[in-house]
Design a protein around this motif. Sequence first.
Motif, short mmCIF file in Angstrom:
data_model
loop_
_atom_site.label_atom_id
_atom_site.label_comp_id
_atom_site.label_asym_id
_atom_site.label_seq_id
_atom_site.Cartn_x
_atom_site.Cartn_y
_atom_site.Cartn_z
N PRO A 79 -7.88 -5.10 -20.17
CA PRO A 79 -6.54 -5.38 -19.98
C PRO A 79 -6.43 -5.43 -18.35
CG PRO A 79 -6.87 -3.12 -20.77
CD PRO A 79 -8.02 -3.80 -20.76
N TRP A 80 -7.01 -4.96 -17.56
CA TRP A 80 -6.89 -4.95 -16.14
C TRP A 80 -7.22 -6.42 -15.66
CZ3 TRP A 80 -4.66 -2.75 -12.27
CH2 TRP A 80 -4.87 -3.30 -10.89
N PHE A 81 -8.39 -7.02 -16.22
CA PHE A 81 -8.68 -8.55 -15.56
C PHE A 81 -7.51 -9.09 -15.94
CE2 PHE A 81 -13.42 -7.58 -16.88
CZ PHE A 81 -13.52 -7.23 -15.29
N TYR A 82 -6.78 -9.16 -17.32
CA TYR A 82 -5.77 -9.84 -17.46
C TYR A 82 -4.48 -9.60 -16.60
CZ TYR A 82 -1.72 -11.78 -19.94
OH TYR A 82 -0.53 -12.55 -20.28
N PHE A 172 9.17 -17.38 1.13
CA PHE A 172 10.06 -17.30 2.27
C PHE A 172 8.87 -16.29 3.34
CE2 PHE A 172 12.98 -17.57 -0.85
CZ PHE A 172 13.88 -18.60 -0.73
N PHE A 173 8.10 -15.91 2.58
CA PHE A 173 6.98 -14.63 3.19
C PHE A 173 5.80 -15.05 2.55
CE2 PHE A 173 5.21 -10.45 3.73
CZ PHE A 173 5.23 -10.49 4.88
N ARG A 174 4.80 -15.87 3.09
CA ARG A 174 3.60 -16.37 2.41
C ARG A 174 2.69 -15.22 2.36
NH1 ARG A 174 3.69 -21.87 1.52
NH2 ARG A 174 5.94 -22.48 1.31
N ASP A 175 2.86 -14.32 3.54
CA ASP A 175 1.75 -13.22 3.49
C ASP A 175 2.06 -12.27 2.28
OD1 ASP A 175 1.02 -13.95 6.07
OD2 ASP A 175 2.11 -12.41 6.88
N MET A 176 3.05 -12.27 1.41
CA MET A 176 2.87 -11.50 0.17
C MET A 176 1.81 -11.91 -0.81
SD MET A 176 4.45 -9.62 -1.95
CE MET A 176 5.86 -9.32 -0.87
N ASN A 177 1.37 -13.02 -0.96
CA ASN A 177 0.04 -13.36 -1.51
C ASN A 177 -0.93 -12.39 -1.25
OD1 ASN A 177 -1.73 -14.54 -3.44
ND2 ASN A 177 -2.26 -15.72 -1.80
N GLN A 178 -1.15 -12.20 0.05
CA GLN A 178 -2.23 -11.19 0.37
C GLN A 178 -1.99 -9.89 0.18
OE1 GLN A 178 -4.90 -12.72 1.51
NE2 GLN A 178 -4.01 -14.68 1.49
N ILE A 179 -0.79 -9.59 0.47
CA ILE A 179 -0.30 -8.13 -0.21
C ILE A 179 -0.56 -8.04 -1.50
CG2 ILE A 179 1.69 -6.77 -0.33
CD1 ILE A 179 2.97 -7.89 2.11
N VAL A 180 -0.04 -8.74 -2.39
CA VAL A 180 -0.42 -8.51 -3.74
C VAL A 180 -1.92 -8.33 -3.99
CG1 VAL A 180 -0.60 -9.75 -6.08
CG2 VAL A 180 1.55 -9.97 -4.69
N SER A 181 -2.84 -9.16 -3.25
CA SER A 181 -4.24 -8.87 -3.28
C SER A 181 -4.72 -7.48 -3.03
CB SER A 181 -4.90 -10.10 -2.47
OG SER A 181 -4.92 -11.41 -2.91
N ILE A 182 -4.27 -7.08 -2.07
CA ILE A 182 -4.37 -5.48 -1.59
C ILE A 182 -4.00 -4.66 -2.66
CG2 ILE A 182 -3.81 -4.01 0.09
CD1 ILE A 182 -3.70 -6.18 2.08
N ILE A 183 -2.53 -4.76 -3.04
CA ILE A 183 -2.03 -4.06 -4.41
C ILE A 183 -2.96 -4.00 -5.46
CG2 ILE A 183 -0.10 -3.72 -5.86
CD1 ILE A 183 1.82 -4.62 -3.63
N GLN A 185 -6.24 -4.56 -5.53
CA GLN A 185 -7.66 -3.75 -5.24
C GLN A 185 -7.22 -2.23 -5.37
OE1 GLN A 185 -9.71 -5.03 -1.71
NE2 GLN A 185 -8.71 -7.21 -1.98
N ILE A 186 -6.35 -1.93 -4.50
CA ILE A 186 -5.98 -0.51 -4.46
C ILE A 186 -5.39 -0.16 -5.84
CG2 ILE A 186 -4.39 1.28 -3.62
CD1 ILE A 186 -3.89 -0.26 -1.14
#
Length: 266
Positions: A79-82, A172-183, A185-186
């Motif tokens: 389920p996490w992969f999905y 409006f804030f393209r860095d959100m994609n990188q923030i999601v990646s960090i979220i 991982q954590i």
Amino acid sequence: MLKLLMSQEMNSRIKLIYNLAQNDFKKKFKGSYFGIFWAFANPLITILLYWFVFQVGFRSGVTTSGAPFVVWLICGMIPWFYFAEAFANATLSFTEYSFLVKKVVFKISILPLVKILSSFFIHLFFLLFLLIILIIYGIYPSIFWLQVVYYLAGMVVLLIGVSFITSSIVPFFRDMNQIVSIIVQIGFWLTPIVWSLDITPAKYQFLFKLNPFYYIAEGYRDCFLNKVWFWEKPFETLYFWIITFGFLLVGGLMYKKLKPHFADVL
């Protein structure tokens, strides 16, 4: 007559979402030599790596529930992969399909759903893979397995809520994609997926249960291993749905407020 028209419109929208999701799934691996093989290879290799590290390296043979560690691990990781893939992809749905966003007549609210459904095709394969592993280890089908549909539905609703929040912000804030990646991982390490909640002090366990995905991961294990119905955990169930509908409400409001400005920034 009105009901008939509404029914036809709903059917056509569902068909559109399915067709777009199917095309999106095929497009991901278009041009690569092995094509769709990579969609399944990466998660399988990841499962094998964690199995080797924790079962062979740390010698985690049997969990506290009595289930083989590898089965317990797969029940949490699938389920996490999905969730992780669908969340990351749906976050970029409006920017990736910017050419559709700029079309006034197109219902762009379906785009996050398209990404969520596209990732679901892979999840179905891994659910089948999980069932085969369970049977190999002598764990046979029971009526408890049916409630995986409930936990899957809960995960999809959660995905819709959080992805509408992040996908509405990204233009409006393209860095959100990188923030999601960090979220993501954590979130993987803060959720008892490769480790058991039993290893943490009892007074701190409730902090990990605040993570809504904990309910989903444990739910999959309750279906296939623990044989526990979701209504036997009333407080956790209530908390999950309050948080999930909270995300859904916030996501809907953010989308409604920011949608008129999408075309200006994309």
